[in-house]
Design an enzyme around this catalytic site. Structure first.
Site, PDB file in Angstrom:
ATOM      1  CG  PHE A  26      34.146  56.588 -53.462  1.00 35.97           C
ATOM      2  CD1 PHE A  26      34.385  57.045 -54.782  1.00 35.97           C
ATOM      3  CD2 PHE A  26      33.427  57.535 -52.735  1.00 35.97           C
ATOM      4  CE1 PHE A  26      34.013  58.277 -55.275  1.00 35.97           C
ATOM      5  CE2 PHE A  26      33.211  58.601 -52.988  1.00 35.97           C
ATOM      6  CZ  PHE A  26      33.403  58.931 -54.583  1.00 35.97           C
ATOM      7  CG  HIS A  92      25.236  58.770 -56.473  1.00 31.80           C
ATOM      8  ND1 HIS A  92      24.842  57.927 -57.439  1.00 31.80           N
ATOM      9  CD2 HIS A  92      26.361  58.517 -56.240  1.00 31.80           C
ATOM     10  CE1 HIS A  92      25.937  57.027 -57.350  1.00 31.80           C
ATOM     11  NE2 HIS A  92      27.001  57.320 -56.781  1.00 31.80           N
ATOM     12  CG  ASN A 117      26.334  47.679 -43.206  1.00 28.43           C
ATOM     13  OD1 ASN A 117      27.225  48.339 -43.691  1.00 28.43           O
ATOM     14  ND2 ASN A 117      25.144  47.864 -43.853  1.00 28.43           N
ATOM     15  NE  ARG A 131      28.651  59.031 -36.661  1.00 28.32           N
ATOM     16  CZ  ARG A 131      28.753  60.293 -36.363  1.00 28.32           C
ATOM     17  NH1 ARG A 131      29.802  60.942 -37.001  1.00 28.32           N
ATOM     18  NH2 ARG A 131      27.634  61.044 -35.984  1.00 28.32           N
TER      19      ARG A 131
END
Length: 154
Positions: A26, A92, A117, A131
């Site tokens: 995604f 969401h 992570n 980023r």
């Protein structure tokens, strides 16, 4: 304990490490760039390309289950989670950000394996783009450093 950790620079040697990477597709343009940067940086730290396994999953919520499968295999010294969650107009965003983050942490703690992570949680695409490179390099550094640290400690 005084002063800086003197062993930190020694922990950035990835020559003997095997690293697993799980990339959420995604926001694929961003996450594919993250994977490229992370892999390149792992190689610059000495990890052999043949010792890096890179898999993709549909989205950030699926990242923890793939990490768990990699951890279960006991083939890896560290894992990396890559993804990008951009705030939308509904709740969401919070659900995906919170649950994916909790899942990544759970895999690390349950399996005693470092998981870097690098699932970005941002307000907009511009923040994500700003980023991508730094967070991807950071994930590579964290994976190598923590794999070596745990090897020292265990």
């Amino acid at each position: 304990m005084q002063g800086a950790d003197k062993g930190q620079s020694n922990r950035l040697d990835g020559r003997d490490l095997r690293i697993g990477i799980v990339q959420a597709r995604f926001n694929d343009e961003l996450t594919s760039e993250m994977a490229r940067v992370c892999i390149d940086h792992l190689v610059s730290l000495g990890v052999q390309r043949k010792h890096i396994q890179h898999v993709t999953v549909p989205g950030a919520l699926e990242v923890p289950v793939a990490l768990q499968a990699m951890a279960d295999s006991e083939k890896f010294d560290a894992l990396v989670a890559l993804g990008c969650i951009i705030r939308g107009e509904t709740y969401h965003f919070e659900l995906v950000a919170n649950e994916s983050g909790a899942g990544v942490t759970r895999v690390s703690l349950d399996h005693h394996i470092p998981v870097a992570n690098a699932i970005l949680t941002v307000e907009n695409e511009a923040q994500a783009r700003a980023r991508v490179i730094d967070k991807s390099k950071d994930a590579a550094i964290v994976a190598v450093e923590m794999a070596n640290l745990l090897d020292e400690l265990l």
